[in-house]
Design a protein around this motif. Structure first.
Motif, short mmCIF file in Angstrom:
data_model
loop_
_atom_site.label_atom_id
_atom_site.label_comp_id
_atom_site.label_asym_id
_atom_site.label_seq_id
_atom_site.Cartn_x
_atom_site.Cartn_y
_atom_site.Cartn_z
N GLU A 271 42.67 24.03 -98.51
CA GLU A 271 41.85 23.00 -97.86
C GLU A 271 42.36 22.73 -96.44
OE1 GLU A 271 39.16 21.57 -98.87
OE2 GLU A 271 39.01 20.03 -97.32
N ILE A 272 43.68 22.65 -96.31
CA ILE A 272 44.27 22.42 -94.99
C ILE A 272 43.97 23.62 -94.08
CG2 ILE A 272 46.46 22.14 -93.72
CD1 ILE A 272 47.52 20.73 -96.33
N ALA A 273 44.14 24.83 -94.63
CA ALA A 273 43.89 26.04 -93.84
C ALA A 273 42.44 26.05 -93.34
CB ALA A 273 44.16 27.28 -94.69
N ASN A 274 41.54 25.67 -94.21
CA ASN A 274 40.13 25.64 -93.83
C ASN A 274 39.86 24.64 -92.72
OD1 ASN A 274 37.17 25.88 -94.12
ND2 ASN A 274 37.37 23.82 -94.97
N LYS A 275 40.46 23.48 -92.85
CA LYS A 275 40.24 22.43 -91.84
C LYS A 275 40.79 22.87 -90.48
CE LYS A 275 39.24 18.13 -93.97
NZ LYS A 275 38.90 18.40 -95.37
N VAL A 276 41.97 23.44 -90.49
CA VAL A 276 42.59 23.88 -89.23
C VAL A 276 41.79 25.05 -88.64
CG1 VAL A 276 44.64 24.95 -88.21
CG2 VAL A 276 44.89 23.04 -89.80
N TYR A 277 41.44 26.00 -89.48
CA TYR A 277 40.72 27.17 -88.96
C TYR A 277 39.38 26.76 -88.38
CZ TYR A 277 38.59 31.68 -88.40
OH TYR A 277 37.97 32.77 -87.84
N SER A 278 38.63 25.91 -89.10
CA SER A 278 37.29 25.57 -88.63
C SER A 278 37.32 24.76 -87.34
CB SER A 278 36.49 24.86 -89.71
OG SER A 278 37.14 23.66 -90.06
N LYS A 279 38.42 24.04 -87.10
CA LYS A 279 38.47 23.23 -85.87
C LYS A 279 39.23 23.90 -84.73
CE LYS A 279 37.20 18.95 -87.84
NZ LYS A 279 37.63 18.01 -88.85
N LEU A 280 40.16 24.80 -85.06
CA LEU A 280 41.03 25.35 -84.00
C LEU A 280 41.04 26.88 -83.96
CD1 LEU A 280 44.18 23.06 -84.46
CD2 LEU A 280 42.35 22.75 -82.80
N TYR A 281 40.01 27.54 -84.50
CA TYR A 281 40.11 28.99 -84.65
C TYR A 281 40.29 29.72 -83.33
CZ TYR A 281 35.15 29.50 -83.41
OH TYR A 281 33.96 29.46 -82.76
N LYS A 282 39.78 29.14 -82.28
CA LYS A 282 39.94 29.83 -80.99
C LYS A 282 41.34 29.72 -80.42
CE LYS A 282 35.19 29.63 -79.37
NZ LYS A 282 34.21 28.82 -78.66
#
Lengths: 323, 328
Positions: A271-282
């Motif tokens: 869940e944390i990985a998803n939140k970080v990836y979706s907001k900071l993937y760039k």
């Protein structure tokens, strides 16, 4: 300041809450037995008596309903499960009932219930006396989930949980019971839903949960010697999740490792990985790494246990993999 | 009057049972018309149990229900406009449109919830009884549940703990002989439910659940025992639901639901609790045809007002989806 252990901190918080507020009581299997709950309830039965320290029959679902009924009628129970594994027997009362009660009845009544589950791993106890179920509870609307990693948070989060007025799953870990640290003697609160930066760093963020905070801190010390500066975040609350503290840190470090005490698949780490990836993937400079339990039940044999439970070395490996 | 029950209480019994009956008949009609969509489990035929039991309680006493609780809500004195509005899933409903027919609450009259998971409210009522002993209050708690709930483990856990701690709780089993579609003899190794109390060292009685006076007096005795600190009682009330497990259909054999023999239903209709009390009241001179007419007219008006209130009420606003999860 005086130092006390994690177990003493839980004990002191419970005692002070019960002294201050006659609505607070504890109920659960083994809550008068150090064999079951460590030293976390020592002296409470002698001080408060059988009316407010209720050791129970082995009826997990029934006793959870009893605690909920008391909560709905103005009391503030702390319901204790000496092994988290036993909570499966009470999923109806904890999830169907306690978590839903306020919502399904239109907000007319509150359920100020603290549900204390103890993670009690190791010692070749195997599959049914070793589990960490925080991610399952975090999945459910209507429950808050906290997991203190230090004596200070163990006391402050228990006080916040009892004062919260909602069902809060408070998860403590037997592997932390002997940890010692400075803890204020008075009543104080650690806010639910707020993580803490355990160590500042600039190269990688390690978000750690419960016992893994200690492992992460040790890993960060070792990494420092090799010139890698890791920032360690103690999540403290699983739900609500302190997204801000994680995102702020990863914006700075651009790298993330998550160290959990639960299983890999479908867990809070994902869940944390998803939140970080979706907001900071760039902004991310590498893959997000998860250090968690493999998707197998807890084994008995010590040799297998050593392989099963991750430690600081697994965290170091995960950091180095992408650094 | 005989039975040492005042005329006022007897008339209150009559009026309450009629109100439950008429209210639910209207609900059934509105389901058929498609105006009510939430699943409704009607208690038509079983009105005497909720009525007799709740009249034996004080306003401050707590009750907990189940999926079939319109009757409990009405008998304890809940506002029927808010009940009908909840069944319409409107914002003005007792659970603000979040619960529907199966999740009713009225804390102002001691109804703290009706969770529809079978058996779920049994330990919760034990908990509210424990609360009374910790607080030193004099309140008694009641859990209403069906015969089906006695197959749940939590029923036995609750009986044991309540009796062990001598808690002020009354367990009222409404045995309508069917656990959804299954006749009790197909699911219980021993169909005598009251007898199960013996194993927990507490009194268990089996009574005629269609005799409101018997229900009232039995519950009164159990409540007195509970208030005096002597612990719980299990009361098994034998009754029958005239409609099916859910909805207005009567589930008789030969229809698509095909469950119960028509003769069985007919024989229970002969044992209608309302007709039984009405006959008694007329014989005793406690009720005249004129007063009966007035009561029916009043109930007709009240239920009509409740239906109109529900029909005219707004649905919850979209943003209310996110409200009420937590106390803030």
């Amino acid at each position: 300041m005086r130092k006390i252990t994690y177990a003493q901190a839980i004990n002191e918080a419970t005692k002070q809450l019960m002294e201050r507020d006659h609505q607070v009581f504890i109920i659960g299997q083994g809550c008068t037995s150090p064999w079951y709950v460590g030293n976390t309830t020592n002296g409470l039965f002698e001080k408060f008596g059988e009316k407010r320290v209720i050791d129970t029959p082995i009826s997990e679902n029934g006793m959870s309903g009893v605690a909920l009924g008391a909560a709905l009628t103005g009391l503030k129970p702390i319901l204790i499960f000496p092994r988290m594994d036993f909570m499966y027997l009470a999923f109806d009362q904890i999830i169907n009932q306690a978590a839903n009660w306020r919502y399904m009845f239109g907000g007319k009544v509150n359920a100020p219930l603290v549900i204390r589950g103890i993670i009690n791993r190791g010692g070749e106890q195997a599959a049914q006396h070793s589990q960490a179920l925080h991610s399952m509870f975090a999945h459910v609307p209507g429950l808050k989930v906290v997991m203190p990693a230090t004596p200070y948070d163990a006391k402050g989060l228990l006080i916040s949980a009892v004062e919260d007025g909602n069902p809060v799953v408070y998860i403590d870990d037997n592997w932390l019971y002997k940890e010692e640290a400075e803890v204020p003697e008075e009543i104080y609160r650690v806010p639910i839903g707020k993580g803490a930066i355990k160590k500042k760093g600039k190269d990688v963020t390690i978000v750690a949960i419960s016992y893994m905070v200690k492992q992460a801190a040790e890993a960060a010390e070792d990494l420092e010697k090799e010139g890698i500066s890791a920032e360690v975040i103690d999540l403290r609350s699983i739900k609500p999740l302190d997204e801000e503290i994680i995102l702020e840190s990863v914006k700075k470090t651009k790298r993330l490792v998550i160290a959990d005490v639960g299983w890999q698949t479908g867990g809070i780490a994902s869940e944390i990985a998803n939140k970080v990836y979706s907001k900071l993937y760039k902004e991310l400079k590498s893959e997000i790494e998860i250090v968690a339990l493999p998707d197998v039940p807890a084994p008995a044999s010590q040799v297998l246990e050593e392989k099963f439970y991750p430690n600081k070395n697994n965290i170091i490996e995960a950091v180095k993999k992408n650094n | 009057m005989t039975n040492n029950i005042s005329k006022d209480i007897l008339l209150k019994m009559y009026e309450t049972m009629l109100l439950i009956r008429r209210f639910e008949e209207r609900v059934g009609d509105l389901v058929l018309k498609g105006e009510i969509k939430t699943p409704c489990h009607l208690c038509i035929g079983e009105e005497a149990i909720a009525t007799g039991a709740c009249l034996a309680l004080e306003k401050e006493d707590y009750i907990f229900g189940n999926h079939r609780s319109h009757g409990h809500y009405i008998a304890k004195g809940g506002d029927i406009k808010k009940l009908m509005a909840e069944i319409f899933c409107k914002e003005t409903g007792c659970s603000r449109g979040k619960g529907g027919s199966m999740h009713l609450i009225a804390p102002e009259i001691g109804l703290l919830g009706t969770p529809p998971i079978v058996g779920a409210s049994i330990p919760i009522a034990v908990g509210s009884a424990l609360s009374s002993t910790i607080k030193g209050s004099n309140q008694v708690s009641v859990s209403f549940f069906g015969d089906g709930a006695t197959s749940e483990g939590v029923f036995y856990e609750s009986l044991n703990f309540a009796s062990l701690k001598k808690l002020p709780v009354v367990f009222i089993c409404e045995n309508n002989f069917y656990s959804t579609h299954m006749p009790v003899f197909k699911i219980l190794a021993d169909t005598n439910i009251a007898k199960k109390a013996e194993g927990f060292n507490m009194p268990g009685v089996q009574i005629n659940g269609n005799n409101v006076i018997e229900v009232f007096q039995t519950v009164q005795k159990a409540v007195e025992r509970a208030r005096e600190g002597n612990g719980p009682t299990l009361i098994e009330c034998l009754t029958y639901r005239w409609r099916g497990h859910v909805g207005p259909d009567d589930n008789i054999q030969g229809t698509h639901t095909d469950i119960r023999p028509k003769e069985e239903l007919d024989s229970w209709k002969e044992k209608c609790s309302i007709k039984r009390l009405e006959k008694y009241l007329l014989e005793q001179g406690a009720l005249s045809e004129t007063v009966k007419g007035q009561i029916i007219e009043k109930i007709e008006k009240e239920t009509q007002e409740a239906v109109e209130f529900a029909q005219k009420s707004p649905y919850p606003k979209e943003e209310e989806l996110f409200e009420d999860v937590f106390k803030t």
